[in-house]
Every structure is written in structure tokens, then in C-alpha cells.
Design a protein around this motif. Structure first.
Motif, PDB file in Angstrom:
ATOM      1  N   ARG A 196       2.082  -4.173 -11.568  1.00  0.00           N
ATOM      2  CA  ARG A 196       0.710  -3.864 -11.975  1.00  0.00           C
ATOM      3  C   ARG A 196      -0.298  -4.694 -11.182  1.00  0.00           C
ATOM      4  O   ARG A 196      -1.305  -4.168 -10.683  1.00  0.00           O
ATOM      5  CB  ARG A 196       0.554  -4.110 -13.470  1.00  0.00           C
ATOM      6  N   GLY A 199      -0.295  -3.560  -7.554  1.00  0.00           N
ATOM      7  CA  GLY A 199      -0.985  -2.274  -7.432  1.00  0.00           C
ATOM      8  C   GLY A 199      -2.488  -2.434  -7.375  1.00  0.00           C
ATOM      9  O   GLY A 199      -3.173  -1.750  -6.598  1.00  0.00           O
ATOM     10  N   LYS A 200      -3.035  -3.344  -8.183  1.00  0.00           N
ATOM     11  CA  LYS A 200      -4.481  -3.578  -8.169  1.00  0.00           C
ATOM     12  C   LYS A 200      -4.924  -4.227  -6.858  1.00  0.00           C
ATOM     13  O   LYS A 200      -5.992  -3.917  -6.320  1.00  0.00           O
ATOM     14  CB  LYS A 200      -4.865  -4.464  -9.349  1.00  0.00           C
ATOM     15  N   SER A 203      -4.730  -1.471  -3.999  1.00  0.00           N
ATOM     16  CA  SER A 203      -5.455  -0.224  -4.224  1.00  0.00           C
ATOM     17  C   SER A 203      -6.796  -0.200  -3.485  1.00  0.00           C
ATOM     18  O   SER A 203      -7.583  -1.147  -3.550  1.00  0.00           O
ATOM     19  CB  SER A 203      -5.685  -0.014  -5.724  1.00  0.00           C
ATOM     20  N   THR A 204      -7.048   0.886  -2.760  1.00  0.00           N
ATOM     21  CA  THR A 204      -8.324   1.127  -2.081  1.00  0.00           C
ATOM     22  C   THR A 204      -8.394   2.603  -1.719  1.00  0.00           C
ATOM     23  O   THR A 204      -7.367   3.236  -1.450  1.00  0.00           O
ATOM     24  CB  THR A 204      -8.464   0.271  -0.810  1.00  0.00           C
ATOM     25  N   ARG A 205      -9.602   3.161  -1.704  1.00  0.00           N
ATOM     26  CA  ARG A 205      -9.772   4.569  -1.330  1.00  0.00           C
ATOM     27  C   ARG A 205      -9.812   4.758   0.172  1.00  0.00           C
ATOM     28  O   ARG A 205      -9.687   5.871   0.660  1.00  0.00           O
ATOM     29  CB  ARG A 205     -11.061   5.118  -1.955  1.00  0.00           C
ATOM     30  N   LEU A 210      -6.046   0.545   3.627  1.00  0.00           N
ATOM     31  CA  LEU A 210      -4.719   0.620   3.015  1.00  0.00           C
ATOM     32  C   LEU A 210      -3.631   0.398   4.059  1.00  0.00           C
ATOM     33  O   LEU A 210      -2.658  -0.325   3.812  1.00  0.00           O
ATOM     34  CB  LEU A 210      -4.538   1.977   2.322  1.00  0.00           C
ATOM     35  N   THR A 246       3.668   1.600  -7.009  1.00  0.00           N
ATOM     36  CA  THR A 246       2.273   1.477  -7.426  1.00  0.00           C
ATOM     37  C   THR A 246       1.597   2.845  -7.366  1.00  0.00           C
ATOM     38  O   THR A 246       2.157   3.823  -6.863  1.00  0.00           O
ATOM     39  CB  THR A 246       1.512   0.493  -6.525  1.00  0.00           C
ATOM     40  N   SER A 247       0.366   2.916  -7.850  1.00  0.00           N
ATOM     41  CA  SER A 247      -0.386   4.172  -7.824  1.00  0.00           C
ATOM     42  C   SER A 247      -0.715   4.608  -6.399  1.00  0.00           C
ATOM     43  O   SER A 247      -1.029   5.771  -6.160  1.00  0.00           O
ATOM     44  CB  SER A 247      -1.682   4.024  -8.633  1.00  0.00           C
ATOM     45  N   SER A 248      -0.636   3.687  -5.430  1.00  0.00           N
ATOM     46  CA  SER A 248      -0.908   4.018  -4.020  1.00  0.00           C
ATOM     47  C   SER A 248       0.353   4.415  -3.264  1.00  0.00           C
ATOM     48  O   SER A 248       0.284   4.698  -2.056  1.00  0.00           O
ATOM     49  CB  SER A 248      -1.561   2.816  -3.317  1.00  0.00           C
ATOM     50  N   ARG A 251       0.429   7.772  -1.157  1.00  0.00           N
ATOM     51  CA  ARG A 251      -0.434   7.706   0.033  1.00  0.00           C
ATOM     52  C   ARG A 251       0.187   6.820   1.101  1.00  0.00           C
ATOM     53  O   ARG A 251       0.128   7.136   2.295  1.00  0.00           O
ATOM     54  CB  ARG A 251      -1.808   7.159  -0.349  1.00  0.00           C
TER      55      ARG A 251
END
Length: 392
Positions: A196, A199-200, A203-205, A210, A246-248, A251
């Protein structure tokens, strides 16, 4: 560097037209354009590509970690350990026996146990990618065996280094081994409990940020791993394991593809540069005998793994043929043996053995259905790839 990329690409294009895998063609490009063969010498000193080659290995193992989900470790931990343990017992045991049978010396036998016993993570990963098998059910135990192999390798190298270098005491050897094991434990705890937070942080858009972030993390941890006596490839694998969950993760898998393919090609090209074809005839018969031993042990371990996971003969054949490759870790051992002044026949033997299996493994994996016809058990229906569950 540009010539290496283009030479590898041209040979791979030609090979693809006649159905050959890319790995042995990348290696062949390195042999033909290296300092040990007549004609054009593109790279006179293989060490000139050493850093790029190391980056290729790091990215290959980083990608392997991305594909290996923590759920696989949680749900298949016991089976993974049993399958990986069986693989090591069969292959390392046979390698040790083969080393003593050659009569080159005890230290040489210990080196050969690792050379014959440990599969190539880089080549296995490339074979799975090239054949489109990353989603197949039997790929999970294959990756599990690779993980067990890599963990064993870290401890094995830590124990072997004092033997080859003539450590002053048992205490020094234990200290080196403890340092490597402690670092592995820290990485494992981070992968288990720190997802967690990681992941934070990652994380980047912005795709550019990234790429810079995951590439920096993979290379940095790989370098730190080597300092602690753990193979850099294992550090890169662990970073991939963390980031892939992670959530990324999805990608990152897409963004790393071109980097993995480009620098992976350089890794195999640089391997070819290190091979002197003139040395191979002197160790031809030991190489062929070692290849036969490896094929036999991998078939046995493929059958054993299939029984553990209740797979049929086709899956057993896929496991056996995919894991038969030997590569980067054997070369590490060859370098250690040369530095320790061991039998001079050891280096050309390892080069010839690795080259034969690097060529044979992708070809055998692509035609594993031939072996499946000879294995015991009922032929199973075509195995459907497992769906990937996105991580929230």
C-alpha cells in the motif's frame, strides 16, 4: 551499441521467417560480430557492453516479477516449494554427481552443481513471452520453480564465494551468508506488508515520471542486492513483484515492454560476445553428456511438478522444456571460477553447455507436444489461459 541492435534485429527477422526463436539468434549475432570469430569485429571488448547487458538482465527479471502476483505465492506456496525443491534435488544433485564424475576437482564439482542445477530466469522469461504462455496454468509453477531457484541461488552463491576465494574462517562465510539472507528477508517483508505504501509512492498520472520511477527503483535495488551478496536479478525481481501488485501495475507492464525487449536483446548479444568457438571442441563430449543429463532431469522434474499440480502430460512437457535453459547464472559461476583459478577447461565447458541449451530450450519449448506424446498420463484438453484479476 547501434550495430549490436541492428545485427540482432536483422538475424532475428531472418530467423522469424523460418520459424526460429529470437534468443539463439541474438546470441549468434554476438558470436559472429565478436572478437573471437574472423570477419567484422563490431565489439572488440565484451566488457564495453557489460552495463547495458546488466540492465537487460535487470529488466527481464523485473518484468518476470511484474507477472508474478502475490496471490500466486499465497495460494500456491506449499506446492511451489515442493515443486521447486524437487527440481533442485534432481538437477543440483545430478550436477554435483556429474562434476565429481568428470574428476576435475571438488571446487569444480561444486561450481558444476550450480551450473547444471539452476535454470536461466532470463531465457525462461523470454521463452514464455515469445510463446505467449504467460497466462497458461502451468506457467505459475514454472515461475514458482524459478523463484525457489533464485532464492537457493542467492544462498548458494553466498556459501560458494568463501570456498572459491579461500575464506579465512567459517565465521566469515556464515557472516556473508547471513547478510544475503537478511537482505532477502527485508525484501520479502516489504513485498508482503508494504504494497500500500509503495503503491502511493509510485503512483502518478504522468507516464514519463512513472517510467523514471520504476526504472530507478529496479536498478537501484538490483545494485544494492549485489552489494549484500544477492544476485542483482533477484533484487529486480522483488521490485517487480512489489510494483506489479500496486494500482499502477498494469500501466508499468505496458510501459516496460519496449525497454525489456531492447535491452534483453543486448543481454543475449553480449553473452554471444563472450563465447570463443575455438575453445568448444576441447570440451565437446563433456558438454554433450551434461546436456543429456540436464534433459533427463528436467523431464523427471516436469513429471513430478505435473503430479503436484494435477496436470496432464502436455503441461508436464511444457514445464520440462521451458526450464531446460541455462544462461546468466552459469556465466556468473564461470566468472567466479576463472577468478579463483580453477580448472581451465571449466570456462569453455560452461560456455558450450549454456550455448547448446540456450539454442535448444526455445526450440524444444515450441515443440513440447512431441515430448507430451511420450509422457505417461492421459492427454488433457487444451488449457485455457487464466484470467487476470485486476488489483484494486
Amino acid at each position: 551499441m547501434g550495430g549490436a541492435f541492428l545485427a540482432a534485429a536483422v538475424l532475428a527477422r531472418v530467423g522469424r521467417r523460418i520459424g526460429l526463436p529470437t534468443i539463439p539468434l541474438f546470441i549468434l549475432a554476438g558470436i559472429l560480430l565478436g572478437p573471437h570469430t574472423p570477419g567484422i569485429v563490431l565489439v572488440a571488448d565484451p566488457h564495453e557492453l557489460e552495463m547495458l547487458s546488466a540492465l537487460g538482465l535487470v529488466l527481464l527479471l523485473f518484468y518476470l516479477g511484474l507477472e508474478f502476483h502475490l496471490d500466486d505465492l499465497k495460494t500456491g506456496g506449499r506446492k511451489m516449494v515442493v515443486a521447486g525443491g524437487a527440481y533442485l534435488v534432481l538437477n543440483v544433485g545430478a550436477g554435483l554427481g556429474f562434476g565429481f564424475a568428470l574428476g576435475w576437482g571438488t571446487s569444480e564439482a561444486l561450481v558444476l552443481a550450480g551450473v547444471l542445477g539452476i535454470s536461466s530466469s532470463a531465457i525462461v522469461t523470454k521463452v514464455l513471452v515469445d510463446l505467449g504462455r504467460l497466462g497458461d496454468p502451468e506457467t505459475r509453477p514454472i515461475l514458482g520453480i524459478i523463484v525457489v531457484d533464485d532464492i537457493f541461488l542467492a544462498l548458494y552463491l553466498a556459501a560458494l564465494q568463501p570456498v572459491l576465494s579461500g575464506a579465512d574462517s567459517l565465521g566469515a562465510a556464515v557472516t556473508d551468508g547471513g547478510k544475503a539472507f537478511g537482505f532477502l528477508l527485508v525484501l520479502a517483508l516489504a513485498a508482503r506488508y508494504g504494497i500500500r505504501v509503495i503503491g502511493k509512492l509510485i503512483s502518478t498520472r504522468d507516464d514519463e515520471l512513472l517510467v523514471i520511477s520504476f526504472l530507478g527503483a529496479a536498478v537501484l535495488v538490483a545494485g544494492i542486492s549485489e552489494w549484500f551478496g544477492v544476485a542483482d536479478a533477484i533484487g529486480a525481481f522483488m521490485v517487480g513483484l512489489m510494483l506489479g501488485n500496486t494500482s499502477s501495475g498494469e500501466r508499468i507492464r505496458k510501459l516496460v515492454h519496449p525497454l525489456r525487449d531492447a535491452f534483453g536483446a543486448i543481454f543475449f548479444f553480449a553473452f554471444g560476445l563472450s563465447i570463443d568457438p575455438g575453445d568448444l571442441p576441447t570440451v565437446l563430449w563433456p558438454v554433450l553428456a551434461a546436456v543429456a543429463v540436464t534433459l533427463a532431469m528436467n523431464i523427471l522434474s516436469g513429471i513430478a511438478t505435473a503430479k503436484v499440480y494435477a496436470f496432464g502430460p502436455q503441461a508436464a512437457a511444457n514445464i520440462a522444456t521451458t526450464l531446460v535453459a541455462r544462461g546468466e547464472f552459469a556465466l556468473i559461476l564461470a566468472t567466479m571460477a576463472a577468478g579463483a583459478g580453477l580448472n581451465e577447461r571449466l570456462s569453455p565447458f560452461i560456455a558450450g553447455y549454456v550455448l547448446v541449451l540456450a539454442v535448444l530450450a526455445p526450440l524444444a519449448a515450441g515443440r513440447s507436444h512431441w515430448l507430451a506424446r511420450l509422457l505417461p498420463g492421459r492427454p488433457e484438453p487444451a488449457l485455457a489461459p487464466l484470467p487476470r484479476t485486476p488489483v484494486p
